[in-house]
Scaffold this motif. Structure first.
Motif, PDB file in Angstrom:
ATOM      1  N   ALA A   1       0.854  -1.301   0.157  1.00 29.35           N
ATOM      2  CA  ALA A   1       0.054  -0.046  -0.219  1.00 29.35           C
ATOM      3  C   ALA A   1       0.955   1.464  -0.058  1.00 29.35           C
ATOM      4  O   ALA A   1       1.838   1.069   0.514  1.00 29.35           O
ATOM      5  CB  ALA A   1      -1.039   0.038   1.199  1.00 29.35           C
ATOM      6  N   ALA A   2       0.261   2.472  -0.696  1.00 27.84           N
ATOM      7  CA  ALA A   2       1.246   3.681  -0.559  1.00 27.84           C
ATOM      8  C   ALA A   2       0.404   4.660   0.331  1.00 27.84           C
ATOM      9  O   ALA A   2      -0.646   4.333   0.853  1.00 27.84           O
ATOM     10  CB  ALA A   2       0.780   4.294  -2.033  1.00 27.84           C
ATOM     11  N   ASN A   3       1.246   5.580   0.762  1.00 30.06           N
ATOM     12  CA  ASN A   3       0.381   6.736   1.692  1.00 30.06           C
ATOM     13  C   ASN A   3       0.069   6.081   2.969  1.00 30.06           C
ATOM     14  O   ASN A   3      -1.006   6.327   3.646  1.00 30.06           O
ATOM     15  CB  ASN A   3      -0.616   7.474   1.049  1.00 30.06           C
ATOM     16  N   LYS A   4       0.998   5.099   3.477  1.00 31.72           N
ATOM     17  CA  LYS A   4       0.332   4.460   4.796  1.00 31.72           C
ATOM     18  C   LYS A   4       0.663   5.203   6.060  1.00 31.72           C
ATOM     19  O   LYS A   4       1.357   6.159   6.185  1.00 31.72           O
ATOM     20  CB  LYS A   4       1.375   3.257   4.750  1.00 31.72           C
ATOM     21  N   GLN A   5      -0.663   5.019   6.724  1.00 31.38           N
ATOM     22  CA  GLN A   5      -0.590   5.552   8.081  1.00 31.38           C
ATOM     23  C   GLN A   5      -0.924   4.246   9.151  1.00 31.38           C
ATOM     24  O   GLN A   5      -2.078   3.771   8.714  1.00 31.38           O
ATOM     25  CB  GLN A   5      -1.763   6.535   8.257  1.00 31.38           C
ATOM     26  N   THR A   6      -0.357   4.253  10.181  1.00 32.50           N
ATOM     27  CA  THR A   6      -0.303   3.067  10.936  1.00 32.50           C
ATOM     28  C   THR A   6      -0.671   3.326  12.296  1.00 32.50           C
ATOM     29  O   THR A   6      -0.125   4.282  12.968  1.00 32.50           O
ATOM     30  CB  THR A   6       1.082   2.334  10.942  1.00 32.50           C
ATOM     31  N   PHE A   7      -1.724   2.569  12.986  1.00 34.30           N
ATOM     32  CA  PHE A   7      -2.206   2.836  14.253  1.00 34.30           C
ATOM     33  C   PHE A   7      -1.765   1.534  15.042  1.00 34.30           C
ATOM     34  O   PHE A   7      -2.262   0.332  14.493  1.00 34.30           O
ATOM     35  CB  PHE A   7      -3.745   3.394  14.524  1.00 34.30           C
ATOM     36  N   ARG A   8      -1.392   1.598  16.185  1.00 36.17           N
ATOM     37  CA  ARG A   8      -1.257   0.385  17.033  1.00 36.17           C
ATOM     38  C   ARG A   8      -2.593   0.037  17.564  1.00 36.17           C
ATOM     39  O   ARG A   8      -3.276   1.134  18.363  1.00 36.17           O
ATOM     40  CB  ARG A   8      -0.222   0.449  18.036  1.00 36.17           C
ATOM     41  N   TYR A   9      -3.225  -1.008  17.711  1.00 30.04           N
ATOM     42  CA  TYR A   9      -4.087  -1.378  18.262  1.00 30.04           C
ATOM     43  C   TYR A   9      -4.420  -0.951  19.679  1.00 30.04           C
ATOM     44  O   TYR A   9      -5.641  -0.580  20.062  1.00 30.04           O
ATOM     45  CB  TYR A   9      -4.520  -2.910  18.348  1.00 30.04           C
ATOM     46  N   GLN A  10      -3.356  -0.661  20.510  1.00 30.43           N
ATOM     47  CA  GLN A  10      -3.400  -0.661  21.920  1.00 30.43           C
ATOM     48  C   GLN A  10      -3.654   1.189  22.086  1.00 30.43           C
ATOM     49  O   GLN A  10      -4.068   1.502  23.071  1.00 30.43           O
ATOM     50  CB  GLN A  10      -2.409  -0.657  22.910  1.00 30.43           C
ATOM     51  N   ASP A  11      -3.551   1.827  21.101  1.00 29.76           N
ATOM     52  CA  ASP A  11      -3.684   3.190  20.854  1.00 29.76           C
ATOM     53  C   ASP A  11      -5.214   3.927  20.421  1.00 29.76           C
ATOM     54  O   ASP A  11      -5.678   4.771  20.776  1.00 29.76           O
ATOM     55  CB  ASP A  11      -2.750   4.024  20.029  1.00 29.76           C
ATOM     56  N   ILE A  12      -5.911   2.776  20.144  1.00 30.18           N
ATOM     57  CA  ILE A  12      -7.261   2.952  19.393  1.00 30.18           C
ATOM     58  C   ILE A  12      -8.111   2.467  20.683  1.00 30.18           C
ATOM     59  O   ILE A  12      -8.346   1.746  21.102  1.00 30.18           O
ATOM     60  CB  ILE A  12      -7.633   1.969  18.227  1.00 30.18           C
TER      61      ILE A  12
END
Ligand SMILES: O=P(O)(O)O[C@@H]1C[C@H](O)[C@@H](CO)O1
Ligand SMILES: Nc1nc2[nH]cnc2c(=O)[nH]1
Length: 298
Positions: free
Chosen positions: A50-61
């Motif tokens: 994937a391009a333009n990736k933005q990642t969140f860790r589950y523990q932060d959601i």
């Protein structure tokens, strides 16, 4: 809060819980995904293209469960593939981790509220059909919800009409159109000789099957067996998402007392790694095509 309201086998995360998480994500990303991909054991690499990736860790959601199993990174990755906005779950949740089925399926309803239209689910499973080989990719044609037979079902509890009806039809859970598209894509990518179709059965796990259980599953019409996917697909169908399921056959389930092989999770992850690249191409192709088809049919 991380505590959902679950009484016995009745799950009820409130609509406000789902809305809160959805709003948090919408506030933290400008991505507006149309396709969601759930990456099964060892298949987190599916997000790599994937391009333009933005990642969140589950523990932060807020409200999100966390992954506790090897081979599940525990990250939500937004991105685009050939212009199609999508979201990947690198790791999903299981009954055997101690989660209720409303926690297991929470991300699906959040995807729905975010505007997702199609769900591509992947998993690792053991092959029961004697024709299947390790490394085969099985398009899920149908499933058997074994925990559901015993009342472990994500739709038990009060029905929220904002998501779907009380008694959803499940005879067409896996989109015929998407199954046809993936067969075509497999042919073009030259992987048609290890693409199969079959019936996936969910067991709760965490132990792998006894030989007697495996024989029973075969008699029941199962082609492969795993420990996930069915709750997510059921909730996705309930709220009107189109579903494609791909199951990677990571081992052959022993149906014979004379066989010496013993399955283990490391072997499952090793086979997933081996096939991740080809699955990544297949999933990427499907992301752009299923969105294209959805545009054409609306
Ligand atoms: O992709 P999933 O998580 O369904 O993978 C299967 C079930 C267990 O999590 C794991 C056992 O090796 O493989
Ligand atoms: N239940 C079950 N899950 C699996 N996941 C990967 N392989 C297997 C298997 O043989 N049985």
């Amino acid at each position: 809060s991380r505590t959902m309201h679950c009484k016995g086998n009745s799950c009820s995360c409130s609509f406000e819980d789902y809305k809160l998480t959805t709003q948090w994500l919408l506030n933290h990303t400008s991505h507006r995904p149309k396709v969601a991909v759930i990456c099964g054991s060892g298949l987190g690499l599916l997000a790599d293209g994937a391009a333009n990736k933005q990642t969140f860790r589950y523990q932060d959601i807020p409200n999100f469960p966390v992954s506790t199993v090897a081979g599940h990174e525990g990250c939500l990755v937004f991105g685009t593939i050939e212009g199609t906005s999508c979201v990947f779950m690198q790791g999903h949740f299981h009954l055997y981790e101690g989660y209720s089925l409303c926690q297991v399926t929470l991300p699906v309803r959040i995807f729905k509220l975010m505007g997702v239209e199609s769900l591509l689910v992947t998993n690792a499973s053991g092959g029961i059909c004697p024709d299947f080989k390790v490394g085969d990719i099985m398009i899920i044609k149908d499933h058997i919800n074994l925990p559901g037979f015993a009342g472990q079902h994500p739709l038990c509890g009060p029905n929220d009409e904002r998501f779907g009806i009380r008694f959803p039809c499940m005879s067409d859970a896996y989109s015929k159109d998407l199954r046809r598209l993936v067969l075509e894509a497999g042919l073009e990518l030259g992987c048609n000789d290890f693409i199969r179709e079959g019936v996936y059965c969910m067991v709760s796990g965490p132990n792998f099957e006894t030989i007697a259980e495996a024989r029973m599953l075969r008699i029941l019409g199962c082609d492969s067996v795993g420990m996930s996917t069915v709750p997510e697909v059921t909730v996705a169908k309930h709220c009107g998402l189109r579903v494609l399921g791909l199951s990677l056959i990571t081992n052959k389930v022993s149906l014979d007392y004379s066989r010496e092989e013993k399955v283990n999770h490391e072997e499952v992850l090793q086979i997933s790694k081996m096939r991740a690249e080809v699955l990544q191409k297949l999933v990427a192709t499907m992301i752009s095509r299923c969105q294209q088809q959805s545009i054409n049919t609306h």
